[in-house]
Write an enzyme that holds these catalytic residues in place. Structure first.
Site, mmCIF file in Angstrom:
data_model
loop_
_atom_site.group_PDB
_atom_site.id
_atom_site.type_symbol
_atom_site.label_atom_id
_atom_site.label_comp_id
_atom_site.label_asym_id
_atom_site.label_seq_id
_atom_site.Cartn_x
_atom_site.Cartn_y
_atom_site.Cartn_z
ATOM 1 N N LYS A 148 -22.872 -21.954 27.045
ATOM 2 C CA LYS A 148 -23.131 -23.025 27.846
ATOM 3 C C LYS A 148 -24.718 -23.023 27.318
ATOM 4 O O LYS A 148 -25.877 -23.912 27.624
ATOM 5 C CB LYS A 148 -23.628 -21.955 29.547
ATOM 6 C CG LYS A 148 -24.083 -22.865 29.946
ATOM 7 C CD LYS A 148 -24.930 -21.898 31.343
ATOM 8 C CE LYS A 148 -26.306 -21.838 31.655
ATOM 9 N NZ LYS A 148 -27.045 -20.855 32.887
ATOM 10 N N ASP A 193 -22.721 -24.144 34.835
ATOM 11 C CA ASP A 193 -23.400 -22.867 35.512
ATOM 12 C C ASP A 193 -23.174 -22.641 36.307
ATOM 13 O O ASP A 193 -21.825 -23.273 36.980
ATOM 14 C CB ASP A 193 -24.975 -23.090 35.288
ATOM 15 C CG ASP A 193 -25.551 -24.110 36.364
ATOM 16 O OD1 ASP A 193 -24.444 -24.498 36.982
ATOM 17 O OD2 ASP A 193 -26.155 -23.410 37.451
#
Length: 210
Positions: free
Chosen positions: A121, A139
């Site tokens: 991420k 997220d």
């Protein structure tokens, strides 16, 4: 309604609400963005933005950061949580950037993900926001909303990312991931969410959330 119609409808609402997508984390270059994103793990962007001015005043490049005692880094970033682990990662990755990349942040997913404290991420955020490479960082906001809107099964973030990349045009990924984050914070929170009042859930949400 087809999945294609749903995707087009969601994109239209997001474009209307968020025609511009400023990057939430304050930074001045790829290195300071990398550090800020690392700090944002299990921490709000707002809190990170309160901590980074002092941190970057002490050191805003890998050469300066690598010279700082880890304890000094840890003392500054303590409000962000997980400070022992994050401070060591910031120190170690700064030295690696010096040793292996002439002090520059590499423009490669694999190279970024090999750095201490940098997962997929974080690498995706840096690649998209610092280098403009299409990516879809997932997220908690994006993971939650993708499920609520029936775009993914919600099994895990890896599946959610793959589903969103399959559904949305590649050239829109970088803007979309920020739009969805902004939307989740403003209209579609984890708690106290009223799907009837939500601009997207009211039109395109799963029946199970009502």
């Amino acid at each position: 309604m087809s999945k294609k119609e749903k995707v087009q409808g969601i994109m239209s609402i997001l474009d209307e609400l968020y025609p511009t997508t400023p990057i939430p984390l304050d930074h001045k270059d790829p290195y300071t963005l990398l550090v800020a994103v690392l700090l944002s793990a299990q921490c709000t962007d707002e809190r990170v933005n309160k901590v980074t001015p002092e941190l970057f005043e002490m050191a805003d490049n890998p050469y300066e950061m690598a010279r700082q005692p880890v304890e000094d880094i840890k003392a500054i970033i303590r409000p962000c949580g997980l400070s022992p682990r994050k401070s060591k990662a910031i120190s170690d990755l700064s030295q690696i950037l010096i040793d292996e990349y002439d002090g520059e942040v590499p423009e490669s997913f694999s190279a970024l993900e090999a750095l201490p404290g940098v997962g997929h991420k974080t690498a995706s955020v840096v690649m998209s926001q610092a280098f403009g490479v299409p990516a879809f960082p997932v997220d908690t906001h994006i993971h939650r909303l993708a499920y609520r809107w029936g775009l993914s099964t919600g099994k895990n973030v890896v599946k959610t990312e793959a589903d969103l990349k399959r559904l949305f045009p590649r050239e829109h990924w970088n803007k979309l991931h920020l739009q969805i984050i902004f939307f989740g914070r403003q209209y579609c929170p984890a708690r106290g969410h009223d799907p009837h009042q939500c601009p997207i859930c009211s039109k395109y949400g799963r029946k199970s959330i009502f």
